[in-house]
Design a protein around this motif. Structure first.
Motif, PDB file in Angstrom:
ATOM      1  N   LEU A  74      -1.526  22.093 -22.620  1.00  0.00           N
ATOM      2  CA  LEU A  74      -2.626  22.541 -21.765  1.00  0.00           C
ATOM      3  C   LEU A  74      -2.255  22.411 -20.295  1.00  0.00           C
ATOM      4  O   LEU A  74      -2.485  23.327 -19.489  1.00  0.00           O
ATOM      5  CB  LEU A  74      -3.884  21.728 -22.072  1.00  0.00           C
ATOM      6  CG  LEU A  74      -5.122  22.019 -21.219  1.00  0.00           C
ATOM      7  CD1 LEU A  74      -5.597  23.451 -21.459  1.00  0.00           C
ATOM      8  CD2 LEU A  74      -6.233  21.019 -21.523  1.00  0.00           C
ATOM      9  N   LEU A  75      -1.674  21.269 -19.935  1.00  0.00           N
ATOM     10  CA  LEU A  75      -1.236  21.070 -18.551  1.00  0.00           C
ATOM     11  C   LEU A  75      -0.217  22.132 -18.144  1.00  0.00           C
ATOM     12  O   LEU A  75      -0.296  22.705 -17.050  1.00  0.00           O
ATOM     13  CB  LEU A  75      -0.604  19.696 -18.383  1.00  0.00           C
ATOM     14  CG  LEU A  75      -1.501  18.462 -18.228  1.00  0.00           C
ATOM     15  CD1 LEU A  75      -0.631  17.234 -18.011  1.00  0.00           C
ATOM     16  CD2 LEU A  75      -2.482  18.634 -17.088  1.00  0.00           C
ATOM     17  N   GLY A  76       0.752  22.365 -19.034  1.00  0.00           N
ATOM     18  CA  GLY A  76       1.796  23.334 -18.727  1.00  0.00           C
ATOM     19  C   GLY A  76       1.231  24.732 -18.538  1.00  0.00           C
ATOM     20  O   GLY A  76       1.623  25.454 -17.623  1.00  0.00           O
ATOM     21  N   THR A  77       0.298  25.112 -19.406  1.00  0.00           N
ATOM     22  CA  THR A  77      -0.281  26.445 -19.330  1.00  0.00           C
ATOM     23  C   THR A  77      -1.113  26.632 -18.064  1.00  0.00           C
ATOM     24  O   THR A  77      -0.892  27.573 -17.287  1.00  0.00           O
ATOM     25  CB  THR A  77      -1.166  26.721 -20.560  1.00  0.00           C
ATOM     26  OG1 THR A  77      -0.371  26.587 -21.742  1.00  0.00           O
ATOM     27  CG2 THR A  77      -1.753  28.118 -20.502  1.00  0.00           C
ATOM     28  N   LEU A  78      -2.081  25.727 -17.843  1.00  0.00           N
ATOM     29  CA  LEU A  78      -2.950  25.850 -16.674  1.00  0.00           C
ATOM     30  C   LEU A  78      -2.160  25.704 -15.374  1.00  0.00           C
ATOM     31  O   LEU A  78      -2.390  26.446 -14.407  1.00  0.00           O
ATOM     32  CB  LEU A  78      -4.060  24.801 -16.737  1.00  0.00           C
ATOM     33  CG  LEU A  78      -5.074  24.950 -17.875  1.00  0.00           C
ATOM     34  CD1 LEU A  78      -6.087  23.807 -17.835  1.00  0.00           C
ATOM     35  CD2 LEU A  78      -5.780  26.289 -17.812  1.00  0.00           C
ATOM     36  N   GLY A  79      -1.230  24.741 -15.361  1.00  0.00           N
ATOM     37  CA  GLY A  79      -0.445  24.517 -14.152  1.00  0.00           C
ATOM     38  C   GLY A  79       0.431  25.697 -13.811  1.00  0.00           C
ATOM     39  O   GLY A  79       0.524  26.110 -12.647  1.00  0.00           O
ATOM     40  N   ALA A  80       1.085  26.276 -14.829  1.00  0.00           N
ATOM     41  CA  ALA A  80       1.996  27.379 -14.569  1.00  0.00           C
ATOM     42  C   ALA A  80       1.256  28.662 -14.237  1.00  0.00           C
ATOM     43  O   ALA A  80       1.737  29.459 -13.429  1.00  0.00           O
ATOM     44  CB  ALA A  80       2.917  27.587 -15.762  1.00  0.00           C
ATOM     45  N   VAL A  81       0.102  28.898 -14.855  1.00  0.00           N
ATOM     46  CA  VAL A  81      -0.708  30.054 -14.476  1.00  0.00           C
ATOM     47  C   VAL A  81      -1.124  29.926 -13.009  1.00  0.00           C
ATOM     48  O   VAL A  81      -1.046  30.886 -12.226  1.00  0.00           O
ATOM     49  CB  VAL A  81      -1.950  30.178 -15.391  1.00  0.00           C
ATOM     50  CG1 VAL A  81      -2.939  31.183 -14.811  1.00  0.00           C
ATOM     51  CG2 VAL A  81      -1.541  30.593 -16.794  1.00  0.00           C
ATOM     52  N   THR A  82      -1.560  28.728 -12.641  1.00  0.00           N
ATOM     53  CA  THR A  82      -1.923  28.468 -11.243  1.00  0.00           C
ATOM     54  C   THR A  82      -0.736  28.715 -10.321  1.00  0.00           C
ATOM     55  O   THR A  82      -0.855  29.363  -9.269  1.00  0.00           O
ATOM     56  CB  THR A  82      -2.409  27.020 -11.071  1.00  0.00           C
ATOM     57  OG1 THR A  82      -3.524  26.791 -11.925  1.00  0.00           O
ATOM     58  CG2 THR A  82      -2.808  26.741  -9.631  1.00  0.00           C
TER      59      THR A  82
END
Length: 440
Positions: A74-82
């Motif tokens: 979840l962190l990786g997905t939200l962080g990388a989209v951001t």
């Protein structure tokens, strides 16, 4: 360092780039500034992403497992989209910044201060009730750190003539490599079975490095005023033009983008799960696992520094970028599968040596490959930002794929490695499909 503003033409008009005639000597201070800047932002980020975040979450959840994996995904997905969104936006805004300190300096300095402050906040989170705050802070880090990254890379396009870009890219690569692998080495020193709270101290120490990254780079590169540059309107038409993906003459561009993304997925996923490979996969405790992470990071860093400092010149002499990058992917694939085959902690050090060699070659030649696949020189800054999706996309997909594979293979970490090895090989094939122009 010359006091002359390289970006001013002979007639006194402002230019956003520098020609070979304007810059007969290598701008060594620009190389030092970008190299040190890359080291001082990337080392703290990798220390958090690869070591401290997984360790802190394991402490919060009571040990490694699906909950930690899913939260990391979840962190990786939200962080990388951001990160994907903000790197393009910040790059475009940086291009349009007019100040007495230049276009890039205000962003680089502010970004380092804001990112360091958020890192301190992350270090203060210690229980499950605070995890929503953890997610928000992680997305803020991805935003603020791009205030350093996007403008810092753009400095090379702004102030380095084409004839010197290979040399400056190599200097940048050395700093990048040290940060990439030195960060986990530092982070590993804050893992302790006897004192789990030591992880928080690691966040604060790394925040100090982040804090000085922007000011040090800004002082060394000494950017000139950009007040003389023509102002550009960012209306609806300009906004669309600034952010649209390239559509013409893009075969090489997208082969490079997705080929490099595959390679980065393999490297990123290995980094995210390295602690769990040693603990759950090989049965080590946190303290010995931290030592192996440090040893592996040191081995990777040393080999990567050696090869990043030499591979750019070799690539120039060979007249090709794709073959060195593909060879780097092959070495990454070989190093990644070794711990699965031998299932011994020492194999992680061999990963560091072999994959570190590949990383050194990759980082040294990668920036040159980026410049050679750009479809339109007029949109270079925007397109370089899009190519950065090879990195941010890997941050999104690596933990997600890792979590999926982890569930598919019966909640084990070692069987993830052969899949990552295959992904790196796919990246090599895509890069080899790039059509290069023969150099005289």
């Amino acid at each position: 360092m010359s006091k002359k503003n390289e970006n001013v033409n002979a007639d006194g008009t402002w230019s956003a780039s520098v020609s070979d005639a304007q810059q007969p000597k290598v701008p060594i201070f620009i190389g030092i500034a970008t190299g040190l800047g890359a080291l001082l932002w990337l080392a703290p980020f990798m220390g958090l992403n690869s070591v401290l975040n997984p360790a802190k979450l394991a402490n919060i959840f009571g040990g490694p497992g699906s909950q930690v994996n899913n939260f990391l995904a979840l962190l990786g997905t939200l962080g990388a989209v951001t990160s994907t969104i903000t790197t393009i936006i910040i790059g475009a805004l940086s291009d349009r910044t007019r100040s007495r300190w230049g276009r890039r300096t205000p962003w680089i300095v502010c970004g380092s201060v804001l990112t360091a402050a958020v890192m301190v906040g992350l270090g203060m989170i210690n229980d499950k009730s605070q995890l929503p705050i953890f997610i928000v802070l992680w997305c803020l880090i991805q935003t603020f750190i791009n205030m350093i990254v996007a403008p810092l890379i753009a400095v090379m396009a702004d102030r380095v003539a084409p004839q010197h870009r290979g040399t400056i890219s190599s200097i940048y690569a050395i700093g990048y490599v040290i940060g990439q692998y030195g960060g986990p080495v530092i982070g590993g020193r804050f893992l302790s079975s006897a004192n789990p709270g030591l992880v928080n101290t690691g966040y604060y120490v790394l925040a100090i490095l982040m804090l000085v990254s922007g000011p040090i780079a800004a002082i060394i590169m000494h950017e000139k005023s950009s007040l003389g540059m023509e102002k550009e309107k960012l209306d609806l038409s300009g906004f669309v033009q600034a952010f649209i993906f390239p559509l013409h003459h893009v075969r090489n561009f997208y082969l490079a983008l997705f080929g490099k993304m595959m390679i980065n997925i393999a490297v990123t996923a290995f980094g995210v799960y390295q602690v769990f490979i040693l603990t759950s996969g090989m049965g080590l405790g946190s303290t010995p696992a931290g030592k192996y992470v440090s040893w592996m990071g040191t081995a990777t860093m040393v080999t990567a520094i050696i090869f990043s400092s030499t591979s750019g010149a070799v690539s120039d002499k060979m007249g090709t970028r794709k073959w060195p990058v593909a060879f780097a992917a092959l070495l990454t694939a070989i190093g990644t599968i070794l711990p699965f085959i031998f299932r011994d902690p020492s194999s992680m050090i061999w990963y560091g040596i072999i994959a570190g060699t590949g990383s050194g070659i990759f980082f040294s030649v990668d920036q040159a490959l980026n410049l050679e696949v750009l479809p339109d020189p007029e949109t270079a800054a925007k397109d370089l930002g899009i190519l950065n999706f090879a990195n941010t996309g890997a941050q999104i997909l690596a933990p997600v794929l890792g979590a999926i594979i982890f569930d598919m293979v019966g909640h084990q970490y070692l069987p993830i490695l052969p899949v990552l090895s295959i992904i790196a090989l796919v990246g090599a094939v895509l890069v080899l499909m790039i059509k290069e122009t023969k150099k005289a």
